[in-house]
Design a protein around this motif. Structure first.
Motif, short mmCIF file in Angstrom:
data_model
loop_
_atom_site.label_atom_id
_atom_site.label_comp_id
_atom_site.label_asym_id
_atom_site.label_seq_id
_atom_site.Cartn_x
_atom_site.Cartn_y
_atom_site.Cartn_z
N ASN A 1 3.90 -1.31 -9.86
CA ASN A 1 3.29 -0.33 -8.95
C ASN A 1 1.93 -0.81 -8.43
OD1 ASN A 1 2.20 0.01 -11.55
ND2 ASN A 1 1.63 2.13 -11.14
N GLU A 2 1.15 -1.49 -9.29
CA GLU A 2 -0.14 -2.03 -8.86
C GLU A 2 0.05 -3.14 -7.82
OE1 GLU A 2 -2.78 -3.18 -12.00
OE2 GLU A 2 -2.25 -1.44 -13.25
N HIS A 3 1.07 -3.97 -8.05
CA HIS A 3 1.38 -5.05 -7.12
C HIS A 3 1.73 -4.49 -5.75
CE1 HIS A 3 2.79 -9.23 -6.30
NE2 HIS A 3 3.66 -8.62 -5.49
N LEU A 4 2.53 -3.44 -5.71
CA LEU A 4 2.93 -2.84 -4.44
C LEU A 4 1.73 -2.19 -3.74
CD1 LEU A 4 6.34 -1.20 -5.46
CD2 LEU A 4 5.97 -3.38 -4.30
N GLU A 5 0.86 -1.56 -4.52
CA GLU A 5 -0.33 -0.94 -3.94
C GLU A 5 -1.25 -1.99 -3.32
OE1 GLU A 5 -2.24 1.40 -6.93
OE2 GLU A 5 -0.49 2.71 -7.23
N GLU A 6 -1.42 -3.13 -4.01
CA GLU A 6 -2.27 -4.21 -3.51
C GLU A 6 -1.76 -4.73 -2.17
OE1 GLU A 6 -2.51 -7.23 -6.45
OE2 GLU A 6 -3.64 -5.99 -7.88
N HIS A 7 -0.44 -4.70 -1.98
CA HIS A 7 0.14 -5.24 -0.75
C HIS A 7 0.54 -4.12 0.23
CE1 HIS A 7 0.47 -8.61 -3.57
NE2 HIS A 7 0.54 -9.39 -2.50
N SER A 8 0.08 -2.91 -0.05
CA SER A 8 0.34 -1.75 0.84
C SER A 8 1.82 -1.58 1.13
CB SER A 8 -0.45 -1.91 2.15
OG SER A 8 -1.83 -2.03 1.90
N ILE A 9 2.63 -1.64 0.07
CA ILE A 9 4.08 -1.52 0.19
C ILE A 9 4.52 -0.20 -0.44
CG2 ILE A 9 6.31 -2.53 -0.45
CD1 ILE A 9 4.75 -5.26 -0.53
N SER A 10 5.36 0.53 0.24
CA SER A 10 5.83 1.82 -0.25
C SER A 10 6.72 1.62 -1.48
CB SER A 10 6.63 2.53 0.84
OG SER A 10 7.29 3.67 0.31
N SER A 11 6.56 2.51 -2.45
CA SER A 11 7.41 2.48 -3.64
C SER A 11 8.71 3.25 -3.42
CB SER A 11 6.65 3.08 -4.84
OG SER A 11 6.27 4.41 -4.56
#
Length: 417
Positions: free
Chosen positions: A70-80
């Motif tokens: 989830n942190e990785h996706l947030e860093e890359h502004s990617i929707s979960s």
């Protein structure tokens, strides 16, 4: 119940393939948890497999996963909310310390070819070693510290190599492997200050040198060639104090840099990339004898390495950062990634010759590091052992990582690739 993310597991390593049906995992899933999931699926998919657990790395949207998903996706502004494709691949094994070769002074140049190591030293000598650590030859001849070495050709009986020195010369040597005798065939004169670097063309017929006079010079690397680039026969060379060696003059001299040239690499048969203390990288066209393009940095460049596999460039600078450049990029920044783990100047970098993502770096912080270009946040491994400034490194032999240091040692690591 903890929030979940749907993932799809994929791999390019067919022997480890599992069904790519999407399934849900906790949004905070870590690398170690994904590793357990993949190993479990492999076991379920192949009951006959008797091997123990395999260590995998995970690639998500172009970058190796180092934090919870989830942190990785947030860093890359990617929707979960989307199905996340997670590519897994076998983790690079840790390099193993193998040997430490002692010199009489700083080890400032090294290159491996076949089963042989060529090293250059601040006491003006060259050394030949076997990759098993046996010293084969000490080669005198230069009158200044040796800053760069490169193999030109090699077969079972004869080899040629070049050395570049602060004595303002490059020397072309011929080594009779069977009799273990080395002879300087040509002394290349033309630079007005000390040399820092040398590079051999892909066809092995030309070489380029750079140094403190800011000039890039192109020479014949053929020890038997006695003609210039237009095919005209050159005058008989004068013999020098080095026995049979003859003075060789440059074929082309290219001007443009404002300060010392620290690195020179051929990217193809006619294009050369140089790095300089003047904060620039330059691409040169040797056929037209001019600059094709220039990349401006904000620090002096100490080294650069170009990969024919990825066609990307990595640089070492007068700060603690390594930068990945795409010289072909037409949009956005040419710097595609910055790698920060060293604590002081990075002195040298070198790409793997067999893996487009792996490279090594050496620094004045005593450290050699092994990196994956898709993991800019942290190196894969720290290769410890040096006690001084790492001055040079090489990964020409896929099985060996070697590095020279101001602690007078050349260290060898088995890369297990």
């Amino acid at each position: 119940m903890a929030a979940q993310i749907h993932i799809r597991l994929v791999t390019k390593q067919i022997k480890y393939a599992v069904p790519d049906t999407p399934f849900a995992v906790p949004c905070t899933v870590s690398c170690s948890e994904l590793n357990s999931i993949v190993n479990g699926l492999i076991k379920d998919n192949n009951e006959e497999r008797q091997h123990g657990e395999i260590d995998f790395d995970f690639l998500v949207y172009g970058e190796v996963l180092r934090v919870p998903l989830n942190e990785h996706l947030e860093e890359h502004s990617i929707s979960s909310e989307v199905i996340v494709e997670v590519e897994y691949f076998e983790r690079v094994p840790a390099p193993e310390p193998y040997d430490c070769l002692l010199h009489d002074d700083w080890v400032s140049a090294v290159q491996v070819r076949n089963g042989w190591i060529l090293s250059g030293c601040y006491d003006n000598t060259l050394h030949l070693w076997t990759t098993k650590g046996r010293h084969q030859l000490t080669i005198p001849g230069h009158t200044g510290p040796i800053k760069a070495v490169a193999w030109v050709s090699f077969d079972d009986t004869m080899a040629t190599f070049v050395s570049a020195s602060h004595d303002q010369t490059a020397m072309l040597w011929e080594w009779n492997v069977s009799s273990n005798a080395v002879e300087c065939i040509h002394v290349c004169r033309g630079h007005e200050r000390g040399l820092e670097c040398v590079g051999i063309s892909p066809c092995k017929s030309r070489m380029a040198t750079g140094g403190w006079d800011t000039r890039l010079k192109i020479w014949s690397a053929d020890i038997h060639e006695e003609s210039n680039m237009s095919g005209e026969t050159l005058p008989k060379r004068m013999k020098t104090e080095h026995g049979k060696s003859q003075v060789r003059t440059p074929l082309i001299t290219l001007k443009g840099h404002k300060e010392a040239i620290s690195s020179v690499e051929w990217t193809d048969g006619s294009e050369i990339c140089t790095a300089s203390w003047d904060h620039t990288l330059r691409l040169w066209d040797t056929e037209i004898g001019g600059i094709k393009s220039e990349i401006v940095g904000n620090k002096s460049f100490f080294d650069a390495s170009w990969s024919p596999l990825s066609r990307m460039l990595i640089t070492a600078s007068a700060d603690r950062h390594i930068r990945l450049y795409d010289p072909r990029s037409k949009e956005g920044s040419l710097v595609k990634s910055t790698f920060t783990s060293h604590t002081v100047w990075v002195q040298c970098v070198k790409w793997s010759t067999t893996d487009e993502h792996l490279f090594i770096s050496g620094s004045h912080d005593h450290q050699v590091k092994l990196w994956d270009s898709r993991s800019p946040k942290a190196p894969l491994f720290d290769l410890r052992g040096h006690e001084g400034k790492v001055l040079c490194c090489d990964w020409s032999n896929p099985e060996l990582i070697v590095s020279g240091d101001s602690d007078n040692t050349l260290r060898i690591f088995h890369s297990n690739r």
